[in-house]
Motif scaffolding. Structure first.
Motif, mmCIF file in Angstrom:
data_model
loop_
_atom_site.group_PDB
_atom_site.id
_atom_site.type_symbol
_atom_site.label_atom_id
_atom_site.label_comp_id
_atom_site.label_asym_id
_atom_site.label_seq_id
_atom_site.Cartn_x
_atom_site.Cartn_y
_atom_site.Cartn_z
ATOM 1 N N ARG A 387 73.594 -14.875 45.490
ATOM 2 C CA ARG A 387 73.698 -13.538 44.893
ATOM 3 C C ARG A 387 73.858 -12.479 45.985
ATOM 4 N N GLU A 388 73.087 -12.615 47.047
ATOM 5 C CA GLU A 388 73.173 -11.641 48.134
ATOM 6 C C GLU A 388 74.548 -11.692 48.793
ATOM 7 N N ARG A 389 75.093 -12.888 48.963
ATOM 8 C CA ARG A 389 76.437 -13.001 49.557
ATOM 9 C C ARG A 389 77.488 -12.394 48.632
ATOM 10 N N ALA A 390 77.333 -12.591 47.323
ATOM 11 C CA ALA A 390 78.284 -11.992 46.375
ATOM 12 C C ALA A 390 78.245 -10.471 46.471
ATOM 13 N N LEU A 391 77.053 -9.896 46.559
ATOM 14 C CA LEU A 391 76.938 -8.444 46.656
ATOM 15 C C LEU A 391 77.463 -7.933 47.992
ATOM 16 N N GLU A 392 77.375 -8.751 49.031
ATOM 17 C CA GLU A 392 77.972 -8.373 50.309
ATOM 18 C C GLU A 392 79.494 -8.311 50.197
ATOM 19 N N MET A 393 80.058 -9.163 49.326
ATOM 20 C CA MET A 393 81.502 -9.178 49.116
ATOM 21 C C MET A 393 81.963 -8.052 48.193
ATOM 22 N N ALA A 394 81.067 -7.502 47.387
ATOM 23 C CA ALA A 394 81.444 -6.539 46.358
ATOM 24 C C ALA A 394 82.261 -5.360 46.885
ATOM 25 N N PRO A 395 81.887 -4.717 48.011
ATOM 26 C CA PRO A 395 82.701 -3.587 48.486
ATOM 27 C C PRO A 395 84.137 -3.967 48.817
ATOM 28 N N ARG A 396 84.390 -5.242 49.107
ATOM 29 C CA ARG A 396 85.741 -5.690 49.455
ATOM 30 C C ARG A 396 86.648 -5.821 48.241
ATOM 31 N N VAL A 397 86.074 -5.954 47.053
ATOM 32 C CA VAL A 397 86.907 -6.187 45.865
ATOM 33 C C VAL A 397 86.934 -4.998 44.910
ATOM 34 N N LEU A 398 86.178 -3.954 45.204
ATOM 35 C CA LEU A 398 86.244 -2.775 44.336
ATOM 36 C C LEU A 398 87.268 -1.784 44.880
ATOM 37 N N TYR A 399 87.747 -0.915 44.001
ATOM 38 C CA TYR A 399 88.714 0.115 44.371
ATOM 39 C C TYR A 399 87.988 1.459 44.398
ATOM 40 N N ARG A 400 87.814 1.991 45.606
ATOM 41 C CA ARG A 400 87.172 3.296 45.723
ATOM 42 C C ARG A 400 87.965 4.367 44.984
ATOM 43 N N ARG A 401 87.264 5.387 44.559
ATOM 44 C CA ARG A 401 87.943 6.522 43.952
ATOM 45 C C ARG A 401 88.735 7.262 45.028
ATOM 46 N N HIS A 402 89.882 7.802 44.659
ATOM 47 C CA HIS A 402 90.631 8.644 45.591
ATOM 48 C C HIS A 402 89.771 9.853 45.962
ATOM 49 N N GLY A 403 89.987 10.377 47.148
ATOM 50 C CA GLY A 403 89.201 11.514 47.597
ATOM 51 C C GLY A 403 87.772 11.179 47.927
ATOM 52 N N SER A 404 87.485 9.906 48.218
ATOM 53 C CA SER A 404 86.112 9.511 48.528
ATOM 54 C C SER A 404 85.692 10.073 49.883
ATOM 55 N N THR A 405 84.400 10.103 50.118
ATOM 56 C CA THR A 405 83.863 10.723 51.323
ATOM 57 C C THR A 405 84.200 9.903 52.568
ATOM 58 N N ALA A 406 84.232 10.607 53.702
ATOM 59 C CA ALA A 406 84.496 9.927 54.972
ATOM 60 C C ALA A 406 83.418 8.894 55.259
ATOM 61 N N GLU A 407 82.186 9.172 54.877
ATOM 62 C CA GLU A 407 81.080 8.240 55.088
ATOM 63 C C GLU A 407 81.333 6.916 54.385
ATOM 64 N N LEU A 408 81.843 6.964 53.158
ATOM 65 C CA LEU A 408 82.142 5.740 52.421
ATOM 66 C C LEU A 408 83.328 5.019 53.039
ATOM 67 N N ARG A 409 84.353 5.757 53.419
ATOM 68 C CA ARG A 409 85.532 5.134 54.023
ATOM 69 C C ARG A 409 85.176 4.427 55.325
ATOM 70 N N GLU A 410 84.290 5.032 56.097
ATOM 71 C CA GLU A 410 83.917 4.447 57.388
ATOM 72 C C GLU A 410 82.935 3.288 57.247
ATOM 73 N N ALA A 411 82.298 3.175 56.081
ATOM 74 C CA ALA A 411 81.310 2.114 55.877
ATOM 75 C C ALA A 411 81.952 0.735 55.758
ATOM 76 N N GLY A 412 83.213 0.681 55.371
ATOM 77 C CA GLY A 412 83.893 -0.605 55.219
ATOM 78 C C GLY A 412 85.142 -0.466 54.388
ATOM 79 N N LYS A 413 85.962 -1.482 54.416
ATOM 80 C CA LYS A 413 87.242 -1.449 53.718
ATOM 81 C C LYS A 413 87.083 -1.933 52.283
#
Length: 452
Positions: A387-413
């Protein structure tokens, strides 16, 4: 130190600094030109959402967004409720305008195509195909899908296409590659398909599709969009924290259509077992599009389940896979084509055993293997680790909202970033093969998750 020597040292340092800056150019190999297309190939296609191609399923109007409201927020759809800031009623067919919007935010965009490493075509291909795939009267014309774009590219500044014979062009497709790969002269024509990938003018393009074929030399699969599109790092972290602390009292869950198949298959076996094991299995009925625009219907049960069953349906892949990862519900696959062979840029194939379970479908359908017994035998510590590994993968498969903050963009792709990175890698490989006179390597089915 004499002034002349000091001046010489300063000059040498400045030259060395300029050279280092050049070698560390953040845009080296990443410059993208977004081709300027007539609006009939993109934005004008959105004008007919209430007539030519309804984006909401009328059979499930109680939970679907009204027609044309799916266009809100640059294709993310309307918010699920007034106070929501991250959850939307997203229609996957609108991935194309949303992806286009996100690309406009990227660094390293260039106006001169001659300076570009890659050319992005903002063609809303899946939207343009809808009349062909839904209107029986256009069945015999479905081979024309994309032909007008091919004619435009050949006529308007043809040197852009000719420079690398199209190998440096890419576009996104909000659908399955299978649905757009029918041979143009096939008889009879198959309703629901077009011949976009078979047009000679596009044979060298890279398509980013929601599902690839068995031999994807033209395309690469990118994740199905979920309904979660955070715009800031605190909102992403808050959701992941909720998924981590969620109390999971259900062993396994299946979200999908519940009609029993006429012949034995894995979906029928799952439904039969769940009917007999209501103590261990929850079924979320998504028939007739009930779940298409209503994430609460399935995400809340997923937060309460340890495992999410992901059998193939009409095609091998499912949006539910990415919903499950986002919910921390360990995906259970029944064939490799469901994900492992599809999404290598976002979910590294070598790591699937870390965040998912694989049960061969034949052992269930024909061999009498019980899914609940198999999953119940997994030690609890192992379930928590997956479960923890799946949640680690979660940011890689979601689509951030346009206009997201620089902090979120710099946190990972996110899914868009990784898709574009993958397309650029593939294009660099093909450009290198052309330059080195090795055309046989252009279509090599090699691991392009990293640069050679």
């Amino acid at each position: 130190m004499p002034n002349s020597l000091l001046l010489l040292l300063l000059v040498l340092r400045a030259v060395a600094g300029d050279a280092a800056a050049d070698s560390a150019d953040p845009c080296a190999g990443r410059r993208i030109h977004i081709r300027d297309l007539p609006p009939r190939f993109n934005t004008h296609l959105l004008r007919h959402c209430d007539a030519a191609f309804p984006l909401a399923d009328p059979s499930s109007s109680a939970t679907s967004a009204p027609t044309c409201e799916s266009l809100a927020n640059h294709g993310l759809g309307p918010r699920t409720h007034a106070r929501s800031r991250s959850w939307y009623r997203t229609d996957a067919r609108l991935l194309e305008p949303f992806f286009h919007r996100r690309l406009l935010e990227r660094r390293c965009l260039v106006a001169d195509p001659g300076l570009a490493d890659a050319v992005f075509l903002p063609y809303y291909a899946a939207l343009d195909s809808i009349p062909y795939v839904l209107d029986p009267s256009l069945l015999n014309s479905s081979a024309l899908h994309g032909a007008s774009l091919a004619q435009f590219l050949a006529r308007d500044r043809p040197q852009i296409l000719a420079r690398r014979h199209g190998h440096d062009h890419f576009m996104v497709l909000g659908g399955s590659a299978w649905d757009h790969s029918q041979p143009p002269r096939a008889e009879p024509r198959l309703l629901g398909t077009t011949s976009l990938f078979r047009l000679p003018e596009f044979e060298n393009f890279t398509f980013l599709a929601l599902e690839s074929r068995s031999w994807p030399w033209q395309e690469h699969a990118i994740p199905h969009p979920t309904s979660f599109h955070p715009a800031s790092l605190p909102r992403l972290e808050a959701w992941l924290a909720r998924a981590r602390r969620s109390r999971r009292t259900t062993l396994m869950l299946f979200a999908g259509g519940v009609s029993r198949p006429s012949r034995p298959n894995i979906r029928g076996s799952i439904l039969a077992e769940c009917a007999n094991r209501t103590d261990a299995c929850v079924v979320v009925d998504c028939s007739a599009g009930k779940c298409s625009h209503d994430p609460v219907r399935y995400m809340r049960p997923m937060l309460g389940a340890k495992f999410c069953l992901e059998p193939p349906g009409d095609t091998p892949t499912r949006r539910s896979t990415f919903d499950a990862i986002l919910a921390g519900c360990v995906p259970v696959f029944f064939e490799d084509a469901a994900a492992r062979r599809q999404y290598g840029w976002h979910l590294p194939p070598g790591r699937y055993d870390e965040f998912s379970v694989h049960i061969q479908k034949e052992t269930v359908v024909l061999g009498g293997v019980k899914i609940a017994e198999t999953l119940a035998a997994v030690p609890e510590a192992e379930v928590r680790r997956m479960r923890e590994r799946a949640l680690e993968m979660a940011p890689r498969v979601l689509y951030r909202r346009h206009g997201s903050t620089a902090e979120l963009r710099e946190a990972g792709k996110d899914a868009v970033d990784l898709a574009v990175d993958g397309a650029l890698r593939r294009i660099r490989r093909r450009a290198r093969a052309l330059e080195e006179g090795q055309p046989e390597r252009i279509y090599a089915q090699e691991d392009d998750s990293v640069d050679a």
